[in-house]
Motif scaffolding. Structure first.
Motif, PDB file in Angstrom:
ATOM      1  N   UNK A 162       0.799  -1.180   0.000  1.00 11.83           N
ATOM      2  CA  UNK A 162       0.000   0.000   0.000  1.00 11.83           C
ATOM      3  C   UNK A 162       0.842   1.244   0.000  1.00 11.83           C
ATOM      4  N   UNK A 163       1.154   1.763   1.173  1.00  6.40           N
ATOM      5  CA  UNK A 163       1.820   3.056   1.296  1.00  6.40           C
ATOM      6  C   UNK A 163       3.230   3.017   0.713  1.00  6.40           C
ATOM      7  N   UNK A 164       3.941   1.888   0.858  1.00  6.20           N
ATOM      8  CA  UNK A 164       5.293   1.795   0.325  1.00  6.20           C
ATOM      9  C   UNK A 164       5.292   1.946  -1.187  1.00  6.20           C
ATOM     10  N   UNK A 165       4.335   1.317  -1.856  1.00  7.04           N
ATOM     11  CA  UNK A 165       4.255   1.386  -3.315  1.00  7.04           C
ATOM     12  C   UNK A 165       3.935   2.808  -3.764  1.00  7.04           C
TER      13      UNK A 165
ATOM     14  N   UNK B  55      -5.139   1.010  -1.984  1.00  2.00           N
ATOM     15  CA  UNK B  55      -4.282   1.622  -3.006  1.00  2.00           C
ATOM     16  C   UNK B  55      -5.103   2.092  -4.199  1.00  2.00           C
ATOM     17  N   UNK B  56      -5.992   1.245  -4.688  1.00  2.00           N
ATOM     18  CA  UNK B  56      -6.798   1.613  -5.855  1.00  2.00           C
ATOM     19  C   UNK B  56      -7.767   2.738  -5.495  1.00  2.00           C
ATOM     20  N   UNK B  57      -8.308   2.710  -4.286  1.00  2.90           N
ATOM     21  CA  UNK B  57      -9.167   3.815  -3.839  1.00  2.90           C
ATOM     22  C   UNK B  57      -8.390   5.121  -3.854  1.00  2.90           C
ATOM     23  N   UNK B  58      -7.127   5.071  -3.403  1.00  9.91           N
ATOM     24  CA  UNK B  58      -6.287   6.262  -3.416  1.00  9.91           C
ATOM     25  C   UNK B  58      -6.051   6.736  -4.849  1.00  9.91           C
ATOM     26  N   UNK B  59      -5.714   5.819  -5.754  1.00 11.57           N
ATOM     27  CA  UNK B  59      -5.479   6.195  -7.147  1.00 11.57           C
ATOM     28  C   UNK B  59      -6.714   6.852  -7.761  1.00 11.57           C
ATOM     29  N   UNK B  60      -7.860   6.230  -7.558  1.00 17.68           N
ATOM     30  CA  UNK B  60      -9.095   6.748  -8.162  1.00 17.68           C
ATOM     31  C   UNK B  60      -9.492   8.090  -7.556  1.00 17.68           C
TER      32      UNK B  60
ATOM     33  N   UNK C  36      -9.596  14.010  -7.954  1.00 18.34           N
ATOM     34  CA  UNK C  36      -9.353  15.219  -7.169  1.00 18.34           C
ATOM     35  C   UNK C  36     -10.174  15.255  -5.891  1.00 18.34           C
ATOM     36  N   UNK C  37     -10.596  14.080  -5.411  1.00 22.08           N
ATOM     37  CA  UNK C  37     -11.434  14.014  -4.212  1.00 22.08           C
ATOM     38  C   UNK C  37     -10.741  13.339  -3.032  1.00 22.08           C
ATOM     39  N   UNK C  38      -9.432  13.136  -3.125  1.00 23.57           N
ATOM     40  CA  UNK C  38      -8.709  12.480  -2.031  1.00 23.57           C
ATOM     41  C   UNK C  38      -8.771  13.354  -0.785  1.00 23.57           C
ATOM     42  N   UNK C  39      -8.968  12.722   0.375  1.00 27.00           N
ATOM     43  CA  UNK C  39      -9.121  13.457   1.632  1.00 27.00           C
ATOM     44  C   UNK C  39      -7.877  14.246   2.032  1.00 27.00           C
ATOM     45  N   UNK C  40      -6.696  13.730   1.745  1.00 29.85           N
ATOM     46  CA  UNK C  40      -5.475  14.344   2.257  1.00 29.85           C
ATOM     47  C   UNK C  40      -4.623  15.015   1.184  1.00 29.85           C
TER      48      UNK C  40
ATOM     49  N   UNK D 103      -4.543   8.954 -14.966  1.00 30.19           N
ATOM     50  CA  UNK D 103      -5.173   7.759 -15.513  1.00 30.19           C
ATOM     51  C   UNK D 103      -5.842   8.091 -16.836  1.00 30.19           C
ATOM     52  N   UNK D 104      -5.536   7.315 -17.857  1.00 31.38           N
ATOM     53  CA  UNK D 104      -6.277   7.470 -19.105  1.00 31.38           C
ATOM     54  C   UNK D 104      -7.677   6.917 -18.881  1.00 31.38           C
ATOM     55  N   UNK D 105      -8.601   7.260 -19.730  1.00 31.47           N
ATOM     56  CA  UNK D 105      -9.982   6.808 -19.522  1.00 31.47           C
ATOM     57  C   UNK D 105     -10.089   5.284 -19.604  1.00 31.47           C
ATOM     58  N   UNK D 106      -9.312   4.650 -20.486  1.00 32.39           N
ATOM     59  CA  UNK D 106      -9.391   3.185 -20.603  1.00 32.39           C
ATOM     60  C   UNK D 106      -8.827   2.499 -19.361  1.00 32.39           C
ATOM     61  N   UNK D 107      -7.718   3.013 -18.845  1.00 30.96           N
ATOM     62  CA  UNK D 107      -7.130   2.429 -17.637  1.00 30.96           C
ATOM     63  C   UNK D 107      -8.054   2.671 -16.449  1.00 30.96           C
ATOM     64  N   UNK D 108      -8.616   3.861 -16.369  1.00 26.53           N
ATOM     65  CA  UNK D 108      -9.543   4.181 -15.284  1.00 26.53           C
ATOM     66  C   UNK D 108     -10.750   3.242 -15.316  1.00 26.53           C
ATOM     67  N   UNK D 109     -11.292   3.005 -16.487  1.00 21.61           N
ATOM     68  CA  UNK D 109     -12.446   2.095 -16.611  1.00 21.61           C
ATOM     69  C   UNK D 109     -12.096   0.696 -16.119  1.00 21.61           C
ATOM     70  N   UNK D 110     -10.908   0.194 -16.521  1.00 17.36           N
ATOM     71  CA  UNK D 110     -10.477  -1.142 -16.069  1.00 17.36           C
ATOM     72  C   UNK D 110     -10.299  -1.181 -14.571  1.00 17.36           C
TER      73      UNK D 110
END
Length: 165
Positions: free
Chosen positions: A1-4, A71-76, A81-85, A96-103
């Protein structure tokens, strides 16, 4: 998670032309496919008892899936632009490109389906059986052991649900 996350962000900051952050997202998608298969296999291993030899594997898979979910929640949320911190987009080359985001969204929903469905049901089933067994006990040593197992299950349930909004 955080290390990555730290690795991805550090590489981007030190080497603006590094493709590592761009590769991290497709790698996450591939990793999630494997983790989903592992989660299904862990569910198949359940014998209905926390005291079985497969329980440690199932608990490990719960922790692994919860960390990938985090981790994925953080990426998304970063991408939205809605991350808490994290305000703005301070990490270069982490878009994220739209195709990667969709996947990722699709895999994320699948992962959460297993986490909140089968894996959560397994943990709750173990907890309820353990609570029933503990209710019959009068021996303090056995009750202490039951309480320790119940706390362990509660901690796994908390980790599993930490990204629920």
């Amino acid at each position: 998670g955080a290390d990555r996350r730290a690795y991805v962000c550090t590489v981007a900051a030190r080497h603006p032309t590094s493709p590592a952050p761009q590769r991290a997202v497709p790698l996450t998608d591939t990793l999630m496919q494997g983790v989903l298969k592992l989660a299904q296999q862990a569910c198949d291993l359940d014998t209905g008892s926390l005291k079985s030899s497969t329980a440690t594997v199932i608990l490990y898979v719960v922790r692994l899936c919860a960390r990938i979910d985090n981790f994925v929640s953080m990426l998304l949320s970063y991408d939205e632009g809605t991350h808490d911190a994290i305000r703005g987009k301070p990490f270069r080359q982490l878009e994220l490109s739209s195709s990667i985001r969709e996947r990722l969204v699709e895999r994320h929903l699948q992962l959460r389906g297993v986490l909140y469905g089968e894996l959560r049901s397994i943990l709750l089933g173990w907890y309820h059986r353990l609570a029933q067994d503990c209710a019959k006990q009068r021996n303090d040593k056995v009750l202490d052991e039951c309480a320790r197992h119940m706390c362990n299950l509660h901690s796994h349930l908390l980790i599993l649900l930490r990204n629920v909004r």
